[in-house]
Write a protein that holds these residues in place. Structure first.
Motif, PDB file in Angstrom:
ATOM      1  N   ASN A   1     -36.324  19.309  -8.470  1.00 41.85           N
ATOM      2  CA  ASN A   1     -35.756  20.174  -9.512  1.00 41.85           C
ATOM      3  C   ASN A   1     -34.267  19.918  -9.714  1.00 41.85           C
ATOM      4  OD1 ASN A   1     -38.087  21.532 -10.353  1.00 41.85           O
ATOM      5  ND2 ASN A   1     -37.989  22.860  -8.567  1.00 41.85           N
ATOM      6  N   ALA A   2     -33.562  19.571  -8.642  1.00 43.55           N
ATOM      7  CA  ALA A   2     -32.134  19.277  -8.781  1.00 43.55           C
ATOM      8  C   ALA A   2     -31.929  18.025  -9.643  1.00 43.55           C
ATOM      9  CB  ALA A   2     -31.486  19.099  -7.405  1.00 43.55           C
ATOM     10  N   TYR A   3     -32.761  17.005  -9.443  1.00 38.64           N
ATOM     11  CA  TYR A   3     -32.671  15.797 -10.265  1.00 38.64           C
ATOM     12  C   TYR A   3     -32.957  16.130 -11.730  1.00 38.64           C
ATOM     13  CZ  TYR A   3     -32.816  12.831  -6.067  1.00 38.64           C
ATOM     14  OH  TYR A   3     -32.538  12.209  -4.876  1.00 38.64           O
ATOM     15  N   ILE A   4     -34.011  16.904 -11.951  1.00 36.37           N
ATOM     16  CA  ILE A   4     -34.385  17.269 -13.325  1.00 36.37           C
ATOM     17  C   ILE A   4     -33.265  18.070 -13.977  1.00 36.37           C
ATOM     18  CG2 ILE A   4     -35.984  18.642 -14.737  1.00 36.37           C
ATOM     19  CD1 ILE A   4     -37.220  16.020 -13.644  1.00 36.37           C
ATOM     20  N   ASN A   5     -32.750  19.063 -13.270  1.00 34.75           N
ATOM     21  CA  ASN A   5     -31.683  19.892 -13.847  1.00 34.75           C
ATOM     22  C   ASN A   5     -30.431  19.074 -14.141  1.00 34.75           C
ATOM     23  OD1 ASN A   5     -33.265  22.184 -13.844  1.00 34.75           O
ATOM     24  ND2 ASN A   5     -32.464  22.952 -11.909  1.00 34.75           N
ATOM     25  N   LEU A   6     -30.108  18.132 -13.260  1.00 35.87           N
ATOM     26  CA  LEU A   6     -28.949  17.277 -13.517  1.00 35.87           C
ATOM     27  C   LEU A   6     -29.206  16.400 -14.746  1.00 35.87           C
ATOM     28  CD1 LEU A   6     -26.146  16.349 -12.730  1.00 35.87           C
ATOM     29  CD2 LEU A   6     -27.184  14.783 -11.079  1.00 35.87           C
ATOM     30  N   GLY A   7     -30.416  15.882 -14.870  1.00 38.28           N
ATOM     31  CA  GLY A   7     -30.762  15.096 -16.048  1.00 38.28           C
ATOM     32  C   GLY A   7     -30.662  15.901 -17.335  1.00 38.28           C
ATOM     33  N   VAL A   8     -31.156  17.128 -17.298  1.00 40.65           N
ATOM     34  CA  VAL A   8     -31.078  18.004 -18.476  1.00 40.65           C
ATOM     35  C   VAL A   8     -29.622  18.291 -18.819  1.00 40.65           C
ATOM     36  CG1 VAL A   8     -31.580  20.341 -19.327  1.00 40.65           C
ATOM     37  CG2 VAL A   8     -33.361  19.028 -18.153  1.00 40.65           C
ATOM     38  N   LEU A   9     -28.833  18.580 -17.809  1.00 39.55           N
ATOM     39  CA  LEU A   9     -27.413  18.866 -18.025  1.00 39.55           C
ATOM     40  C   LEU A   9     -26.709  17.665 -18.660  1.00 39.55           C
ATOM     41  CD1 LEU A   9     -24.998  20.797 -17.537  1.00 39.55           C
ATOM     42  CD2 LEU A   9     -24.799  19.799 -15.266  1.00 39.55           C
ATOM     43  N   LEU A  10     -26.972  16.478 -18.156  1.00 44.10           N
ATOM     44  CA  LEU A  10     -26.347  15.276 -18.706  1.00 44.10           C
ATOM     45  C   LEU A  10     -26.848  14.983 -20.120  1.00 44.10           C
ATOM     46  CD1 LEU A  10     -26.434  13.118 -15.478  1.00 44.10           C
ATOM     47  CD2 LEU A  10     -24.397  14.034 -16.596  1.00 44.10           C
TER      48      LEU A  10
ATOM     49  N   THR B   1     -24.840  14.689 -23.962  1.00 43.25           N
ATOM     50  CA  THR B   1     -25.090  13.408 -24.644  1.00 43.25           C
ATOM     51  C   THR B   1     -24.851  12.178 -23.753  1.00 43.25           C
ATOM     52  OG1 THR B   1     -22.912  13.196 -25.688  1.00 43.25           O
ATOM     53  CG2 THR B   1     -24.592  14.435 -26.913  1.00 43.25           C
ATOM     54  N   GLN B   2     -25.006  12.329 -22.471  1.00 45.77           N
ATOM     55  CA  GLN B   2     -24.925  11.213 -21.527  1.00 45.77           C
ATOM     56  C   GLN B   2     -26.357  10.746 -21.242  1.00 45.77           C
ATOM     57  OE1 GLN B   2     -22.360  11.940 -18.124  1.00 45.77           O
ATOM     58  NE2 GLN B   2     -21.277  13.535 -19.279  1.00 45.77           N
ATOM     59  N   TYR B   3     -26.961  10.156 -22.261  1.00 47.28           N
ATOM     60  CA  TYR B   3     -28.397   9.904 -22.238  1.00 47.28           C
ATOM     61  C   TYR B   3     -28.836   8.908 -21.171  1.00 47.28           C
ATOM     62  CZ  TYR B   3     -28.001  12.470 -26.577  1.00 47.28           C
ATOM     63  OH  TYR B   3     -27.720  13.427 -27.503  1.00 47.28           O
ATOM     64  N   LYS B   4     -28.087   7.817 -20.979  1.00 48.29           N
ATOM     65  CA  LYS B   4     -28.473   6.830 -19.965  1.00 48.29           C
ATOM     66  C   LYS B   4     -28.477   7.454 -18.572  1.00 48.29           C
ATOM     67  CE  LYS B   4     -27.444   2.353 -21.924  1.00 48.29           C
ATOM     68  NZ  LYS B   4     -26.689   1.112 -21.791  1.00 48.29           N
ATOM     69  N   GLU B   5     -27.444   8.203 -18.272  1.00 49.19           N
ATOM     70  CA  GLU B   5     -27.377   8.885 -16.966  1.00 49.19           C
ATOM     71  C   GLU B   5     -28.481   9.924 -16.862  1.00 49.19           C
ATOM     72  OE1 GLU B   5     -25.341   8.737 -13.976  1.00 49.19           O
ATOM     73  OE2 GLU B   5     -25.271   6.752 -14.886  1.00 49.19           O
ATOM     74  N   ALA B   6     -28.741  10.627 -17.955  1.00 46.39           N
ATOM     75  CA  ALA B   6     -29.798  11.653 -17.962  1.00 46.39           C
ATOM     76  C   ALA B   6     -31.144  11.031 -17.627  1.00 46.39           C
ATOM     77  CB  ALA B   6     -29.850  12.352 -19.317  1.00 46.39           C
ATOM     78  N   VAL B   7     -31.447   9.889 -18.258  1.00 44.44           N
ATOM     79  CA  VAL B   7     -32.718   9.207 -18.018  1.00 44.44           C
ATOM     80  C   VAL B   7     -32.843   8.844 -16.538  1.00 44.44           C
ATOM     81  CG1 VAL B   7     -33.957   7.033 -18.443  1.00 44.44           C
ATOM     82  CG2 VAL B   7     -33.065   8.376 -20.366  1.00 44.44           C
ATOM     83  N   LYS B   8     -31.781   8.327 -15.961  1.00 41.41           N
ATOM     84  CA  LYS B   8     -31.798   7.917 -14.552  1.00 41.41           C
ATOM     85  C   LYS B   8     -32.187   9.093 -13.649  1.00 41.41           C
ATOM     86  CE  LYS B   8     -27.968   7.452 -12.108  1.00 41.41           C
ATOM     87  NZ  LYS B   8     -26.668   6.990 -11.631  1.00 41.41           N
ATOM     88  N   TRP B   9     -31.547  10.233 -13.842  1.00 35.09           N
ATOM     89  CA  TRP B   9     -31.818  11.402 -12.991  1.00 35.09           C
ATOM     90  C   TRP B   9     -33.181  12.014 -13.283  1.00 35.09           C
ATOM     91  CZ3 TRP B   9     -29.058  11.824  -8.809  1.00 35.09           C
ATOM     92  CH2 TRP B   9     -27.762  11.283  -8.791  1.00 35.09           C
ATOM     93  N   LEU B  10     -33.556  12.062 -14.547  1.00 36.09           N
ATOM     94  CA  LEU B  10     -34.869  12.619 -14.900  1.00 36.09           C
ATOM     95  C   LEU B  10     -36.000  11.767 -14.325  1.00 36.09           C
ATOM     96  CD1 LEU B  10     -34.031  13.624 -18.559  1.00 36.09           C
ATOM     97  CD2 LEU B  10     -34.750  15.205 -16.756  1.00 36.09           C
ATOM     98  N   GLU B  11     -35.861  10.444 -14.401  1.00 36.33           N
ATOM     99  CA  GLU B  11     -36.897   9.574 -13.842  1.00 36.33           C
ATOM    100  C   GLU B  11     -37.049   9.802 -12.339  1.00 36.33           C
ATOM    101  OE1 GLU B  11     -37.027   5.766 -16.862  1.00 36.33           O
ATOM    102  OE2 GLU B  11     -35.645   5.664 -15.168  1.00 36.33           O
ATOM    103  N   ARG B  12     -35.948   9.937 -11.642  1.00 38.29           N
ATOM    104  CA  ARG B  12     -36.015  10.195 -10.197  1.00 38.29           C
ATOM    105  C   ARG B  12     -36.719  11.523  -9.913  1.00 38.29           C
ATOM    106  NH1 ARG B  12     -29.879   8.593  -8.365  1.00 38.29           N
ATOM    107  NH2 ARG B  12     -30.045   6.367  -8.769  1.00 38.29           N
TER     108      ARG B  12
ATOM    109  N   HIS C   1     -41.687  15.519 -18.000  1.00 38.59           N
ATOM    110  CA  HIS C   1     -41.828  14.326 -18.833  1.00 38.59           C
ATOM    111  C   HIS C   1     -41.267  14.574 -20.235  1.00 38.59           C
ATOM    112  CE1 HIS C   1     -44.195  11.906 -16.029  1.00 38.59           C
ATOM    113  NE2 HIS C   1     -44.717  13.055 -15.633  1.00 38.59           N
ATOM    114  N   LYS C   2     -41.398  15.782 -20.719  1.00 39.44           N
ATOM    115  CA  LYS C   2     -40.846  16.137 -22.034  1.00 39.44           C
ATOM    116  C   LYS C   2     -39.323  15.997 -22.016  1.00 39.44           C
ATOM    117  CE  LYS C   2     -40.478  19.936 -25.250  1.00 39.44           C
ATOM    118  NZ  LYS C   2     -39.910  21.234 -25.114  1.00 39.44           N
ATOM    119  N   GLN C   3     -38.697  16.410 -20.919  1.00 40.00           N
ATOM    120  CA  GLN C   3     -37.241  16.288 -20.800  1.00 40.00           C
ATOM    121  C   GLN C   3     -36.832  14.819 -20.840  1.00 40.00           C
ATOM    122  OE1 GLN C   3     -35.246  18.816 -20.966  1.00 40.00           O
ATOM    123  NE2 GLN C   3     -36.871  20.326 -20.853  1.00 40.00           N
ATOM    124  N   LEU C   4     -37.581  13.986 -20.146  1.00 43.44           N
ATOM    125  CA  LEU C   4     -37.288  12.551 -20.131  1.00 43.44           C
ATOM    126  C   LEU C   4     -37.473  11.940 -21.504  1.00 43.44           C
ATOM    127  CD1 LEU C   4     -36.607   9.970 -18.563  1.00 43.44           C
ATOM    128  CD2 LEU C   4     -39.037   9.780 -17.998  1.00 43.44           C
ATOM    129  N   ALA C   5     -38.546  12.295 -22.171  1.00 37.89           N
ATOM    130  CA  ALA C   5     -38.791  11.776 -23.519  1.00 37.89           C
ATOM    131  C   ALA C   5     -37.658  12.152 -24.460  1.00 37.89           C
ATOM    132  CB  ALA C   5     -40.126  12.300 -24.050  1.00 37.89           C
TER     133      ALA C   5
END
Length: 167
Positions: free
Chosen positions: A121-130, A134-145, A157-161
């Motif tokens: 959940n911490a990875y997902i939340n960090l990805g959502v925050l990024l 609009t830090q999309y590349k970083e967001a993808v990295k954290w969401l994938e993890r 998966h919706k957040q990653l998409a």
């Protein structure tokens, strides 16, 4: 409902079984009935004021009813009691995000991940925050993890998409 009734039967034998109180609170939170969870969690924290997970659950209950101030206070108490409880940091970060304290939330999430690399959940939340910043590349990295850790939660998966859409 059956789980709650079973825990209540346990409490009939001894009203001071803290874990039964915490479990009832967790069931109520997970069934979107956090207001009912709070009295049980308050009693659990009074019975054992040194058990950090009770405060994490109490914070989650407060957070889900919109009481961010009490939620942050409960998360801070959990973190103080047991700095290794990454769930407290992860939950605190969600409340910080909602309060507009995005920089604080970022630090809380990174610290949560450092303390527990399996806190998906911490990875997902960090990805959502990024992604929101609009830090999309970083967001993808954290969401994938986070998705690798949490595997079967479609919302993640919706957040990653959503992050990929903006690359």
């Amino acid at each position: 409902e059956e789980a709650i009734q079973t825990y209540k039967k346990v409490l009939e034998f001894d009203k001071n079984i803290e874990q039964a109180l915490v479990n009832i609170g967790s069931v109520y939170i997970n069934s979107n009935n956090s207001e009912k969870a709070i009295p049980y969690l308050l009693k659990a924290t009074n019975l054992n004021p040194k058990y950090a997970p009770s405060f994490v659950n109490l914070g989650n209950a407060y957070y889900s009813i919109g009481d961010k101030k009490r939620a942050l206070k409960a998360f801070a108490k959990a973190e103080k009691l047991d700095p290794s409880v990454s769930a407290a940091l992860s939950s605190k970060a969600a409340a910080q995000m909602d309060s507009g304290k995005k920089e604080n939330a970022t630090f809380s999430l990174i610290e949560a991940i450092q303390k527990d690399p399996y806190n998906g959940n911490a990875y997902i939340n960090l990805g959502v925050l990024l992604r929101e910043q609009t830090q999309y590349k970083e967001a993808v990295k954290w969401l994938e993890r986070g998705i690798v850790i949490l595997k079967s939660q479609p919302y993640k998966h919706k957040q990653l998409a959503s992050a990929y859409t903006n690359l």
